[in-house]
Scaffold this motif. Structure first.
Motif, PDB file in Angstrom:
ATOM      1  N   LYS A  59       0.847  -1.186   0.000  1.00  0.00           N
ATOM      2  CA  LYS A  59       0.000   0.000   0.000  1.00  0.00           C
ATOM      3  C   LYS A  59       0.888   1.243   0.000  1.00  0.00           C
ATOM      4  O   LYS A  59       1.985   1.234   0.534  1.00  0.00           O
ATOM      5  CB  LYS A  59      -0.897   0.015   1.233  1.00  0.00           C
ATOM      6  CG  LYS A  59      -1.947  -1.077   1.218  1.00  0.00           C
ATOM      7  CD  LYS A  59      -2.797  -1.022   2.460  1.00  0.00           C
ATOM      8  CE  LYS A  59      -3.834  -2.133   2.451  1.00  0.00           C
ATOM      9  NZ  LYS A  59      -4.607  -2.148   3.705  1.00  0.00           N
ATOM     10  N   GLU A  85       2.406   4.576   1.131  1.00  0.00           N
ATOM     11  CA  GLU A  85       2.599   5.131   2.465  1.00  0.00           C
ATOM     12  C   GLU A  85       2.018   6.525   2.526  1.00  0.00           C
ATOM     13  O   GLU A  85       2.239   7.353   1.636  1.00  0.00           O
ATOM     14  CB  GLU A  85       4.082   5.159   2.814  1.00  0.00           C
ATOM     15  CG  GLU A  85       4.681   3.782   2.950  1.00  0.00           C
ATOM     16  CD  GLU A  85       6.143   3.845   3.352  1.00  0.00           C
ATOM     17  OE1 GLU A  85       6.580   4.892   3.848  1.00  0.00           O
ATOM     18  OE2 GLU A  85       6.827   2.843   3.153  1.00  0.00           O
ATOM     19  N   GLU A  86       1.255   6.800   3.582  1.00  0.00           N
ATOM     20  CA  GLU A  86       0.676   8.116   3.758  1.00  0.00           C
ATOM     21  C   GLU A  86       1.681   8.986   4.504  1.00  0.00           C
ATOM     22  O   GLU A  86       2.325   8.528   5.442  1.00  0.00           O
ATOM     23  CB  GLU A  86      -0.618   8.025   4.560  1.00  0.00           C
ATOM     24  CG  GLU A  86      -1.692   7.232   3.844  1.00  0.00           C
ATOM     25  CD  GLU A  86      -2.966   7.140   4.670  1.00  0.00           C
ATOM     26  OE1 GLU A  86      -3.089   7.879   5.662  1.00  0.00           O
ATOM     27  OE2 GLU A  86      -3.818   6.324   4.324  1.00  0.00           O
ATOM     28  N   PRO A  87       1.834  10.252   4.083  1.00  0.00           N
ATOM     29  CA  PRO A  87       2.783  11.105   4.798  1.00  0.00           C
ATOM     30  C   PRO A  87       2.311  11.351   6.227  1.00  0.00           C
ATOM     31  O   PRO A  87       1.105  11.418   6.498  1.00  0.00           O
ATOM     32  CB  PRO A  87       2.785  12.405   3.995  1.00  0.00           C
ATOM     33  CG  PRO A  87       1.570  12.350   3.149  1.00  0.00           C
ATOM     34  CD  PRO A  87       1.186  10.926   2.997  1.00  0.00           C
TER      35      PRO A  87
END
Length: 123
Positions: A112, A114-116
């Motif tokens: 997935k 990566e969200e900051p």
């Protein structure tokens, strides 16, 4: 932390299901001296009926487990080490999408995005 393989988990769940329905439900005649309320008596009758209804399905499950056991054991012996290696390589399975089968038959597992972190900006 000890890794539990999928096969071990499946075997444990199947054993628990068989054990649950192998224990006989209380089938004794109840009298007023037992001190059971009508609700308790009704629940005993309900579970006795449920056990009788489930008995053919549980017998089928037992016979299927007897047939499947050698194949599952062979699978565990052959694939167990490879699955343990895979479990050691992946720290967090929630970081991956479900497996996909490509048209050519390959199976891929995508990571997935990566969200900051909060407060970070792209510069």
């Amino acid at each position: 932390m000890k890794n539990i393989s999928v096969l071990q988990t499946f075997a444990l769940v199947a054993a628990l299901i068989v054990a649950l329905f192998a224990v006989p439900v209380r089938a004794e005649e109840t009298t007023e001296d037992d001190g059971l309320s009508l609700m308790e008596e009704g629940m005993l009758l309900f579970f006795e009926g449920l056990q009788q209804e489930m008995e053919p399905a549980m017998d089928g499950l037992r016979s299927w487990m007897d047939e499947a056991e050698p194949a599952l054991r062979d699978f565990a012996l052959q694939m167990g080490p490879a699955l343990n290696d895979l479990m050691d390589q992946v720290d967090d399975w929630s970081a991956y999408h479900p497996p996909e089968v490509l048209p050519n038959g390959d199976i891929i597992i995508r990571r997935k995005a990566e969200e900051p972190a909060a407060g970070e900006t792209d510069t």
